[in-house]
Design an enzyme around this catalytic site. Structure first.
Site, PDB file in Angstrom:
ATOM      1  N   GLU A   1      -1.266  44.178  80.993  1.00 42.03           N
ATOM      2  CA  GLU A   1      -1.759  43.592  81.452  1.00 42.03           C
ATOM      3  C   GLU A   1      -1.639  43.492  82.922  1.00 42.03           C
ATOM      4  OE1 GLU A   1      -5.303  39.948  81.380  1.00 42.03           O
ATOM      5  OE2 GLU A   1      -3.336  40.046  80.439  1.00 42.03           O
TER       6      GLU A   1
ATOM      7  N   LYS B   1     -12.114  43.505  78.357  1.00 47.20           N
ATOM      8  CA  LYS B   1     -11.982  42.488  77.311  1.00 47.20           C
ATOM      9  C   LYS B   1     -13.516  41.270  77.120  1.00 47.20           C
ATOM     10  CE  LYS B   1      -8.917  38.219  78.182  1.00 47.20           C
ATOM     11  NZ  LYS B   1      -7.911  38.121  79.524  1.00 47.20           N
TER      12      LYS B   1
ATOM     13  N   CYS C   1      -4.059  40.035  76.997  1.00 52.36           N
ATOM     14  CA  CYS C   1      -3.783  38.697  76.739  1.00 52.36           C
ATOM     15  C   CYS C   1      -4.302  37.049  76.025  1.00 52.36           C
ATOM     16  CB  CYS C   1      -4.623  38.297  78.190  1.00 52.36           C
ATOM     17  SG  CYS C   1      -3.134  36.809  78.847  1.00 52.36           S
TER      18      CYS C   1
END
Length: 720
Positions: free
Chosen positions: A216, A276, A326
């Protein structure tokens, strides 16, 4: 909590939660107490809910039933904690403590981490119930409790875990690393990180894998929109000649961002993207931004991440790959949905560099260990600065990197088409546990009502004391001293002093100046030379509001004043309202000028700031039982005997906490406390001196005092 009242159980839960989450999340202190404490408090509130309900369910004569209900209640509450507010927070779930327990971990394939959490609570509750009832209870309930505890701990090992027997990929995680001093940059938007990954990726050309993975934020901008970066990435990808998954921060409409994973073909062309869908509140976006613009820390998040709208699976050599980013791997159901859509291999791209050398990165890998068992998938976790890891479907870490290392992590990872019970059914277990516990709470309440065993309807001791303490005080005050702390108040202090002296001939003023650079002290000295009712106390530097008031109060007591008044010198307190405060001092030992009683008001504050102030005062009232609507007000009058009592002990707080402490201690000591309405105005000149530290101190102190008061066992009748 066994045998406690609901209120005391809730306070015990709150105390346990503050300690547990406070220690667990200590790495957030890198971003300040204002980032750490509200999250800790919100998580502890869920444990307070558990503590408030558990005494309703616990029956000492039925330890097995009580332990099962305790485990069900905890599991339901913990699931709710992972869902609300703002999408929830799952860090610290008890199930994660068993990430290396080969006997219990297979249970996660059927129930998710929630079932493991259930067993942890069940076993400990069984032992507590068996050991807590004395020798007789231990003989009666010990053997069955031990048998159930052993069965719950070891029988899950018999649950078959499907193997991953699909096509395998040789993967290489490119951990480009980042200097620690750059780790807290906003989304690591620095070209240095991209260069690190580009140069390290080129080393794969000597022995190319089948898939390269960059973490990321490894690309600071969208390479499709930045010609220089895009050209460098395409060149590096073509040099190795394998597909690449790369994390990038990309532009979104309205000046916002996407946090994405990009799939590159060996030719350097971007084939697909996943954005995301569950960004981090206050880390990647600011909820209610227009109401919270005054919070300095939020300037570290100048623009918001826009959540993606769909789950995207990438296909590489016939293997379908899911890429939660994440924070997303901390949510079991979100991770599960990738697999339910057809992902046969999972890759977690993350950036944990902000947490430095703390255990946060390793805790994040532990989340992936549970996710691997829940879904029967290999999980590859790629982190910019570590820890990167490869986890097999039994939750075992087969390879990992250290923190802040430039490293390439290689492994051959099989894919899988197996579907565990958890993948099929999702969060069925915490729903069942929570509903079961909720029904038991309702059933117990109905049973108590039928038995006529309701708790006494009389108010709690704090409220009874409050009523007696608000009785009027006879007599009046003869001499009053208004204490005015100043620091750079030259523009307003003269007008304030004129208003104070106009309140009556018995009212004097003492200015306590902390060496104001703007010459406030010199101006007051000139005024005092011609007006004996004005005096000046100079101090060497900026020593704080609380100490200024304490010095002023001591001076006033030495000089024989009957009433001493706190008041700001910036015109936020209107001197014209001083007579109303002094009139209150004829009836109450402590009179508080309140913004929130009928007739009181606040002007020139935003709605969000008023709401925050009201919320803080409500929190103070609920936690301490203090019968005051505006405990943080700094416009108040003390009768002499109150300060003689309060100043006999040390005062270590400042700002809001100082105001709350004086009111709370006066009320606890039996003095009458009353409020009169005032209008508070935002200062016209200069900036407010209230800092983040002062706000955080008030939150921590109120919580500390409330817990100390609530956890102290009530004295036996006649002992008080």
């Amino acid at each position: 909590m066994r045998g406690a009242s609901g209120r005391r159980g809730a306070l015990l839960g709150l105390a346990a939660g503050l300690l547990y989450y406070g220690v667990l999340l200590y790495w957030l202190l890198r971003f300040g107490v204002i980032a750490w404490f509200p999250l800790v408090l919100s998580q502890a509130a869920w444990l307070a809910l558990f503590g408030g309900l558990l005494p309703r369910l616990w029956r000492a004569d039925r330890p097995l039933r009580s332990a099962l209900l305790a485990a069900a209640l905890w599991t339901g509450v913990d699931w709710a904690r992972g869902s609300w507010p703002l999408g929830g927070f799952t860090w610290g779930g008890l199930g994660y403590t068993q990430h290396d327990n080969p006997f219990l971990l297979p249970l996660a394939s059927a129930t998710g981490a929630w079932g493991v959490t259930f067993v942890v609570v069940l076993v400990n509750a069984l032992l507590a119930g068996a050991l807590g009832g004395g020798a007789g209870a231990l003989r009666r309930s010990g053997p069955p409790a031990l048998a159930v505890a052993l069965a719950a701990s070891f029988l899950p090992a018999a649950i078959p875990l499907p193997s991953a027997s699909g096509p395998a990929l040789e993967v290489a995680v490119v951990q480009g690393n980042v200097p620690k001093e750059r780790a807290t940059d906003f989304y690591l938007r620095t070209r240095e990180v991209a260069r690190n990954h580009l140069s390290l990726h080129r080393e794969l050309a000597q022995a190319p894998p089948e898939l390269a993975i960059w973490p990321e934020n490894s690309l600071d901008v969208d390479p499709e929109q930045d010609p220089a970066l895009g050209g460098a990435v395409r060149e590096a990808v073509r040099a190795v000649g394998v597909p690449v998954l790369a994390g990038a921060i990309t532009e979104a409409p309205g000046g916002r961002f996407h946090n994405e994973v990009l799939l590159y073909a060996p030719s350097g062309q971007v084939l697909d993207r996943y954005a995301k869908i569950h960004p981090v509140p206050f880390g990647e976006y600011v909820p209610f931004r227009r109401f919270l613009g005054w919070v300095d820390e939020l300037r570290a998040v100048p623009r918001d991440i826009v959540p993606g709208e769909r789950l995207t699976l990438f296909e590489v050599d016939g293997v379908r790959i899911g890429t939660p980013i994440c924070f997303e791997n901390t949510f079991p159901d979100l991770f599960r949905r990738f697999v339910a859509r057809g992902a046969s291999l999972m890759v977690v791209a993350t950036n944990d560099s902000s947490y430095a050398d703390s255990p946060a990165s390793r805790e994040h890998v532990i989340m992936s260990e549970l996710r691997a068992v829940e879904t029967a998938r290999w999980v590859v976790q790629a982190a910019i600065s570590g820890e990167s890891a490869v986890v097999d479907p039994r939750g075992r870490v087969v390879a990992r990197t250290g923190l802040f290392q430039r490293a390439i992590l290689r492994a051959t990872v099989p894919s899988s088409q197996a579907r565990t019970l958890y993948v099929r059914l999702g969060d069925w277990f915490p729903w069942t546990a929570g509903v079961g516990a909720g029904l038991a709470v309702v059933a117990e309440a109905v049973a108590r009502r039928r038995r006529g065993s309701r708790e006494p309807a009389s108010p709690p001791p704090g409220e009874r004391r409050a009523a007696s303490r608000l009785a009027p005080v006879s007599g009046g005050a003869s001499r009053a001293l208004v204490v005015l702390p100043t620091y750079n108040e030259r523009d307003t202090v003269e007008e304030v002093l004129r208003g104070v002296l106009a309140a009556g001939p018995e009212v004097d003023a003492l200015v306590v100046d902390d060496g104001s650079p703007d010459g406030t002290g010199d101006l007051v000295a000139a005024l005092a030379a011609g007006e004996p009712r004005v005096r000046l106390l100079r101090r060497a530097g900026k020593l704080g509001l609380a100490s200024a008031y304490v010095e002023g109060f001591r001076r006033g007591l030495e000089e024989g004043y009957d009433v001493l008044v706190e008041m700001d010198a910036d015109l936020s307190h209107d001197p014209a309202e001083l007579p109303r405060l002094l009139d209150g001092a004829r009836r109450f030992d402590l009179t508080i000028g309140s913004r929130y009683v009928p007739g009181g008001s606040v002007t020139d504050w935003s709605r969000s700031r008023v709401a925050l102030s009201r919320a803080g005062n409500l929190y103070t009232r609920l936690l301490l039982g203090l019968p005051v609507t505006d405990a943080t007000s700094g416009f108040r009058a003390f009768r002499r005997r109150v300060l003689e009592r309060l100043l006999a002990e040390s005062i270590a707080t400042d700002g809001y906490a100082f105001q709350i402490e004086l009111a709370y201690r006066a009320w606890k000591a039996g003095f009458s406390v009353g409020e009169v309405p005032i209008t508070f105005r935002e200062r016209r000149f200069g900036r407010s001196k209230i800092s983040r530290r002062i706000v955080a101190e008030a939150l921590v102190r109120v919580t500390q005092w409330g817990l100390r008061q609530g956890l102290r066992r009530r004295p036996e009748p006649g002992a008080a």
